[in-house]
Design a protein around this motif. Structure first.
Motif, mmCIF file in Angstrom:
data_model
loop_
_atom_site.group_PDB
_atom_site.id
_atom_site.type_symbol
_atom_site.label_atom_id
_atom_site.label_comp_id
_atom_site.label_asym_id
_atom_site.label_seq_id
_atom_site.Cartn_x
_atom_site.Cartn_y
_atom_site.Cartn_z
ATOM 1 N N CYS A 1 -12.872 -39.412 6.046
ATOM 2 C CA CYS A 1 -13.079 -38.707 7.320
ATOM 3 C C CYS A 1 -12.181 -39.286 8.410
ATOM 4 O O CYS A 1 -11.597 -38.537 9.207
ATOM 5 N N LEU A 2 -12.075 -40.605 8.445
ATOM 6 C CA LEU A 2 -11.219 -41.250 9.444
ATOM 7 C C LEU A 2 -9.752 -40.901 9.221
ATOM 8 O O LEU A 2 -9.017 -40.670 10.179
ATOM 9 N N LYS A 3 -9.345 -40.839 7.955
ATOM 10 C CA LYS A 3 -7.963 -40.459 7.651
ATOM 11 C C LYS A 3 -7.682 -39.031 8.112
ATOM 12 O O LYS A 3 -6.645 -38.755 8.722
ATOM 13 N N LEU A 4 -8.617 -38.130 7.834
ATOM 14 C CA LEU A 4 -8.450 -36.744 8.286
ATOM 15 C C LEU A 4 -8.393 -36.665 9.812
ATOM 16 O O LEU A 4 -7.588 -35.908 10.368
ATOM 17 N N LEU A 5 -9.238 -37.453 10.468
ATOM 18 C CA LEU A 5 -9.218 -37.481 11.932
ATOM 19 C C LEU A 5 -7.862 -37.971 12.436
ATOM 20 O O LEU A 5 -7.294 -37.403 13.369
ATOM 21 N N ALA A 6 -7.336 -39.009 11.789
ATOM 22 C CA ALA A 6 -6.036 -39.560 12.196
ATOM 23 C C ALA A 6 -4.908 -38.550 12.003
ATOM 24 O O ALA A 6 -3.935 -38.549 12.763
ATOM 25 N N GLN B 1 -8.076 -44.153 24.448
ATOM 26 C CA GLN B 1 -9.212 -44.505 23.594
ATOM 27 C C GLN B 1 -8.872 -44.303 22.120
ATOM 28 O O GLN B 1 -9.251 -45.110 21.271
ATOM 29 N N TRP B 2 -8.157 -43.243 21.814
ATOM 30 C CA TRP B 2 -7.759 -42.971 20.437
ATOM 31 C C TRP B 2 -6.814 -44.069 19.951
ATOM 32 O O TRP B 2 -6.956 -44.562 18.829
ATOM 33 N N ASN B 3 -5.861 -44.471 20.776
ATOM 34 C CA ASN B 3 -4.952 -45.554 20.387
ATOM 35 C C ASN B 3 -5.717 -46.848 20.133
ATOM 36 O O ASN B 3 -5.454 -47.554 19.159
ATOM 37 N N ASP B 4 -6.666 -47.156 21.002
ATOM 38 C CA ASP B 4 -7.487 -48.356 20.834
ATOM 39 C C ASP B 4 -8.322 -48.274 19.555
ATOM 40 O O ASP B 4 -8.449 -49.262 18.819
ATOM 41 N N LEU B 5 -8.898 -47.115 19.295
ATOM 42 C CA LEU B 5 -9.719 -46.944 18.104
ATOM 43 C C LEU B 5 -8.878 -47.090 16.839
ATOM 44 O O LEU B 5 -9.316 -47.719 15.871
ATOM 45 N N GLN B 6 -7.682 -46.527 16.836
ATOM 46 C CA GLN B 6 -6.817 -46.666 15.669
ATOM 47 C C GLN B 6 -6.524 -48.135 15.375
ATOM 48 O O GLN B 6 -6.572 -48.563 14.214
ATOM 49 N N ALA B 7 -6.227 -48.895 16.411
ATOM 50 C CA ALA B 7 -5.958 -50.318 16.225
ATOM 51 C C ALA B 7 -7.185 -51.019 15.649
ATOM 52 O O ALA B 7 -7.075 -51.824 14.715
ATOM 53 N N PHE B 8 -8.353 -50.715 16.187
ATOM 54 C CA PHE B 8 -9.613 -51.287 15.708
ATOM 55 C C PHE B 8 -9.831 -50.954 14.224
ATOM 56 O O PHE B 8 -10.183 -51.823 13.421
ATOM 57 N N LEU B 9 -9.617 -49.702 13.853
ATOM 58 C CA LEU B 9 -9.833 -49.270 12.478
ATOM 59 C C LEU B 9 -8.818 -49.880 11.530
ATOM 60 O O LEU B 9 -9.161 -50.226 10.393
ATOM 61 N N ARG B 10 -7.596 -50.030 11.980
ATOM 62 C CA ARG B 10 -6.574 -50.656 11.123
ATOM 63 C C ARG B 10 -6.901 -52.122 10.882
ATOM 64 O O ARG B 10 -6.723 -52.622 9.765
ATOM 65 N N GLU B 11 -7.390 -52.817 11.911
ATOM 66 C CA GLU B 11 -7.778 -54.213 11.758
ATOM 67 C C GLU B 11 -8.859 -54.362 10.695
ATOM 68 O O GLU B 11 -8.900 -55.361 9.982
ATOM 69 N N ARG B 12 -9.738 -53.394 10.602
ATOM 70 C CA ARG B 12 -10.841 -53.437 9.650
ATOM 71 C C ARG B 12 -10.525 -52.716 8.349
ATOM 72 O O ARG B 12 -11.399 -52.485 7.524
ATOM 73 N N GLN B 13 -9.270 -52.337 8.204
ATOM 74 C CA GLN B 13 -8.768 -51.645 7.008
ATOM 75 C C GLN B 13 -9.566 -50.384 6.693
ATOM 76 O O GLN B 13 -9.827 -50.063 5.542
ATOM 77 N N LEU B 14 -9.935 -49.672 7.735
ATOM 78 C CA LEU B 14 -10.628 -48.405 7.580
ATOM 79 C C LEU B 14 -9.700 -47.216 7.794
ATOM 80 O O LEU B 14 -10.107 -46.064 7.641
ATOM 81 N N LEU B 15 -8.466 -47.513 8.149
ATOM 82 C CA LEU B 15 -7.500 -46.446 8.419
ATOM 83 C C LEU B 15 -6.163 -46.835 7.830
ATOM 84 O O LEU B 15 -5.763 -47.956 7.825
#
Length: 110
Positions: free
Chosen positions: A21-26, A96-110
């Motif tokens: 879902c996160l990948k599709l959102l990205a 906010q989207w840029n910040d969220l992407q960074a957060f998700l990449r740090e957690r290997q969710l994106l």
């Protein structure tokens, strides 16, 4: 920023589904944000509101509560015919989207 527990709960604990879902959102959200800007630049507040509504639903699925609130603010600004407020909210949405992407990449969710 994002409530991962809420998102996982909504997806019955399926972390792989959340990642999908996160990948599709990205893949989808950058284009939607461009649609917002284009609609607003063209003075089309109805389309701005419609696209913001779509974004609101998309980000809600993954528990991105702040993005949801900001998309709702864009939708409300468009409905209230306040293009300057809508523009400010879109800028906030992008950050906010840029910040969220960074957060998700740090957690290997994106």
């Amino acid at each position: 920023m994002i409530d991962l527990d809420e998102a996982l709960s909504a997806l019955e604990g399926d972390e792989e589904l959340l990642k999908d879902c996160l990948k599709l959102l990205a893949e989808d959200l950058p284009g939607r944000i461009r649609q917002l800007r284009t609609a607003l630049d063209n003075g089309n507040l109805k389309e701005t509101g419609t696209v913001a509504h779509t974004i609101k639903g998309s980000v809600a699925v993954v528990g991105a509560t702040e993005l949801k609130k900001t998309a709702l603010a864009v939708e409300a600004a468009a409905r209230n015919e306040d293009p300057e407020k809508a523009r400010a909210c879109i800028t906030s949405l992008e950050q906010q989207w840029n910040d969220l992407q960074a957060f998700l990449r740090e957690r290997q969710l994106l």
